[in-house]
Design an enzyme around this catalytic site. Sequence first.
Site, PDB file in Angstrom:
ATOM      1  NE  ARG A   1      -2.700   0.446   3.479  1.00  0.00           N
ATOM      2  CZ  ARG A   1      -2.416   1.325   4.549  1.00  0.00           C
ATOM      3  NH1 ARG A   1      -2.467   2.594   4.416  1.00  0.00           N
ATOM      4  NH2 ARG A   1      -2.081   0.826   5.697  1.00  0.00           N
TER       5      ARG A   1
ATOM      6  CE1 TYR B   1     -15.409   8.275 -17.055  1.00  0.00           C
ATOM      7  CE2 TYR B   1     -14.710   8.343 -14.971  1.00  0.00           C
ATOM      8  CZ  TYR B   1     -15.090   7.750 -16.137  1.00  0.00           C
ATOM      9  OH  TYR B   1     -15.469   6.366 -15.746  1.00  0.00           O
TER      10      TYR B   1
ATOM     11  CG  ASP C   1      -8.379  13.404 -16.573  1.00  0.00           C
ATOM     12  OD1 ASP C   1      -7.487  12.787 -17.258  1.00  0.00           O
ATOM     13  OD2 ASP C   1      -9.513  12.996 -16.152  1.00  0.00           O
TER      14      ASP C   1
ATOM     15  CE  LYS D   1     -10.704   5.170 -19.858  1.00  0.00           C
ATOM     16  NZ  LYS D   1     -10.614   5.190 -18.535  1.00  0.00           N
TER      17      LYS D   1
END
Length: 395
Positions: free
Chosen positions: A58, A111, A183, A208
């Site tokens: 983590r 988005y 972004d 993506k």
Amino acid sequence: MREPNNPLHLDTLLLHGDVGDDVSIVPPIYYSATFRAEDASAFAEMANTPRHSRYYTRYGNPVHDRVAAILAQLEGTDTALLTGAGMGAISTAVLALVSAGDHVVAQTRHYMSTTKLFDEVLPRFGVTVTLVEQTNVEAIAAAIQDNTRLIMLETPANPTLQLTDLSAIADIAKQNGILTIADNTLASPVNQQPHHLGIDIVVHSATKYLGGHHDITAGVICCNHELGEKIWSMHTTLGSVLSPMDAWLLLRGLRTLSVRVERINQNALALANWLAVHPLIESVYYPGLTSHPQHELAKRQMSGFGAVIAFAVKGGYQETSQFVSNVKLATHAVSLGGVDSLLVHTAAMWSGTMNEEQMKAANIPPNFVRMSVGLEHIQDLQADLDRALRLSQPQ
């Protein structure tokens, strides 16, 4: 293309920009949640070193380090942080930088999950948000308040492909002591590098282009060291962790990023020009077209125009739905930037999160289609779309 302040060209950077202490050509996958310390002193050092890659996954992982090294160089930042999804990157970065009483300026078009973060989540914690038309630099400047701490940008915007003038907004933000996040998912770092245009933090859905094969979900945050430490601290609390296997797949995808995006750029521009003159298409939105209202801005801040084309089919919702169903080569699925083409009926996809009035406000008509162009031969794509378009019209 040689990146600013980087001795390696992009193609070489993607292959050799990561560092590792192993001797294998293909790096190993450190599929371990935790790592052994040699003694109590070593454990104390591991536990108290931010982003230690051999303490607890983590906090970090050796495979994360290799991927982050490439991504930071791609975007021209000091460091990069990986997350389990693109929204993990966006939410973590935003929540690390704002507190109750702060104000955020964001775009009216983001988005849809980003929009939810601003509309539904931040207000619950005392953070106010003003949404502004992204093409209007003056309106964004006018929206700034004394308590504005952050400006959130996305360009090109999903799914309308409107652009934000990154340099202009970065200048306004710096004059007012405000941080900026961009972004960069729809562009990819091959086509656009917001940090070199003055943006503080760059985020991606690495699901993506960066992964490129529709087989992982991942996110990335690129920024300077100081912001990176602050965001990493929030990251360990929220726990949007990228698995070692997905990090390894992301690294493998990055090796071919430049050649994939180059071909995608070529295909998408050719297809957009072809659609623009097709008799069964009402309109086409693509930054690479001279008809795009912000084409000059696109040429100024982008070196290529990406995979995503938005277009309106002649007719209404029913004809568009029939067209999408008739397409064979492009898969009827969400996401973008991968090796194969994807196609969605935008109004159908967004109907679950936006009502008709909201879709009108967002300029999403019922006959709107979003296509992510892949690596197929352009003539095959054209033939398939032409057949689907003709079958969609009333006989």
